[in-house]
Design a protein around this motif. Sequence first.
Motif, PDB file in Angstrom:
ATOM      1  N   HIS A   1       0.808  -1.284  -0.072  1.00  0.00           N
ATOM      2  CA  HIS A   1       0.046  -0.086  -0.084  1.00  0.00           C
ATOM      3  C   HIS A   1       0.857   1.384   0.130  1.00  0.00           C
ATOM      4  O   HIS A   1       0.429   2.367   0.106  1.00  0.00           O
ATOM      5  N   LYS A   2       2.198   1.226  -0.131  1.00  0.00           N
ATOM      6  CA  LYS A   2       2.994   2.346  -0.033  1.00  0.00           C
ATOM      7  C   LYS A   2       2.899   3.220  -1.490  1.00  0.00           C
ATOM      8  O   LYS A   2       2.838   2.558  -2.610  1.00  0.00           O
ATOM      9  N   GLN A   3       2.699   4.297  -1.447  1.00  0.00           N
ATOM     10  CA  GLN A   3       2.606   5.241  -2.564  1.00  0.00           C
ATOM     11  C   GLN A   3       4.086   5.617  -3.022  1.00  0.00           C
ATOM     12  O   GLN A   3       4.910   5.477  -2.203  1.00  0.00           O
ATOM     13  N   SER A   4       3.880   5.544  -4.405  1.00  0.00           N
ATOM     14  CA  SER A   4       5.144   5.690  -5.047  1.00  0.00           C
ATOM     15  C   SER A   4       5.752   7.224  -4.808  1.00  0.00           C
ATOM     16  O   SER A   4       4.865   8.321  -4.737  1.00  0.00           O
ATOM     17  N   ARG A   5       6.864   7.488  -4.703  1.00  0.00           N
ATOM     18  CA  ARG A   5       7.588   8.729  -4.342  1.00  0.00           C
ATOM     19  C   ARG A   5       7.721   9.444  -5.705  1.00  0.00           C
ATOM     20  O   ARG A   5       7.654  10.369  -6.008  1.00  0.00           O
ATOM     21  N   THR A   6       7.904   8.605  -6.920  1.00  0.00           N
ATOM     22  CA  THR A   6       7.788   9.251  -8.251  1.00  0.00           C
ATOM     23  C   THR A   6       6.600   8.932  -8.955  1.00  0.00           C
ATOM     24  O   THR A   6       6.593   7.604  -9.343  1.00  0.00           O
ATOM     25  N   PRO A   7       5.588   9.674  -8.970  1.00  0.00           N
ATOM     26  CA  PRO A   7       4.189   9.330  -9.497  1.00  0.00           C
ATOM     27  C   PRO A   7       4.174   8.815 -10.880  1.00  0.00           C
ATOM     28  O   PRO A   7       5.117   9.784 -11.659  1.00  0.00           O
ATOM     29  N   HIS A   8       3.446   7.876 -11.316  1.00  0.00           N
ATOM     30  CA  HIS A   8       3.814   7.587 -12.660  1.00  0.00           C
ATOM     31  C   HIS A   8       2.851   8.714 -13.560  1.00  0.00           C
ATOM     32  O   HIS A   8       2.013   9.200 -13.060  1.00  0.00           O
ATOM     33  N   PRO A   9       3.520   8.634 -14.894  1.00  0.00           N
ATOM     34  CA  PRO A   9       2.721   9.861 -15.697  1.00  0.00           C
ATOM     35  C   PRO A   9       1.090   9.434 -15.946  1.00  0.00           C
ATOM     36  O   PRO A   9       0.699   8.037 -15.920  1.00  0.00           O
ATOM     37  N   PRO A  10       0.341  10.427 -16.407  1.00  0.00           N
ATOM     38  CA  PRO A  10      -1.035   9.774 -16.547  1.00  0.00           C
ATOM     39  C   PRO A  10      -1.248   8.904 -17.843  1.00  0.00           C
ATOM     40  O   PRO A  10      -0.538   8.848 -18.792  1.00  0.00           O
ATOM     41  N   LYS A  11      -2.261   8.026 -17.591  1.00  0.00           N
ATOM     42  CA  LYS A  11      -2.342   6.920 -18.678  1.00  0.00           C
ATOM     43  C   LYS A  11      -2.934   7.536 -20.131  1.00  0.00           C
ATOM     44  O   LYS A  11      -3.641   8.521 -19.932  1.00  0.00           O
TER      45      LYS A  11
END
Length: 236
Positions: free
Chosen positions: A224-234
């Motif tokens: 459940h950890k959120q990524s520190r580098t958010p992924h680009p929008p799909k």
Amino acid sequence: MLYIKLYKEVSLKSNIGNVAIAEPESEESRMSKSVYSYVRDQWKVPSDNLKALQKQRLISYRREDASTKIDRPTRIDRARSLGYKAKQGYVLVRTRIRRGGMRKHAITSGRRAKRAGISKITVGKNLQMIAEERTSKKYPNLEILNSYWVAEDGRYKWYEIILVDPNHPVIMSDSKINWICNRAHKGRVHRALTSAGKKSRGLLNKGKGAEKLRPSKRKHMVKHKQSRTPHPPKKT
């Protein structure tokens, strides 16, 4: 049924003569307790004789090694409830472990005292689990089944560890314990699969407040950890 009818007739006659007769005891109250239940009650509320015996035991325990193999359990009721049997393949070891949290040496240089991290450091494992792990390292050919508390003083705690030989023919032929012969249970104490280990991991709690304990705290955090580098929008 005959006993009940006779009792009713006698009670009616006694009421006429104003004589009080006590009611017969129920079948549950007449049932005798087992020997293990009496032993368990004695350990819960120790008498003066048991307190004196425990004091003598502590004197002898302090003179023993940290891990001592014993012939029979000190608490037969607790040992039997945790799976011990007086047969070949079972081994009992009394292990001593120091009480309290971690003791760290004072530093000489490199950090100021505020950042030293010497006091108020508590281990994540409980003392009973640590005692089981130390016993397992001393007897590598045996598997830890369970353990229970026997004594303590101001400095030490003593636990009796129940070990099983998975390669013993008697254990291999016993359908109630030969599950421990499977390689899936090898080193179970180091994976916190004993009762003390599960308690240390919080797995004895269920329901509300225990949502993050299964399958483990670390596994739940990673999932459940959120990524520190958010992924680009799909891309649509």
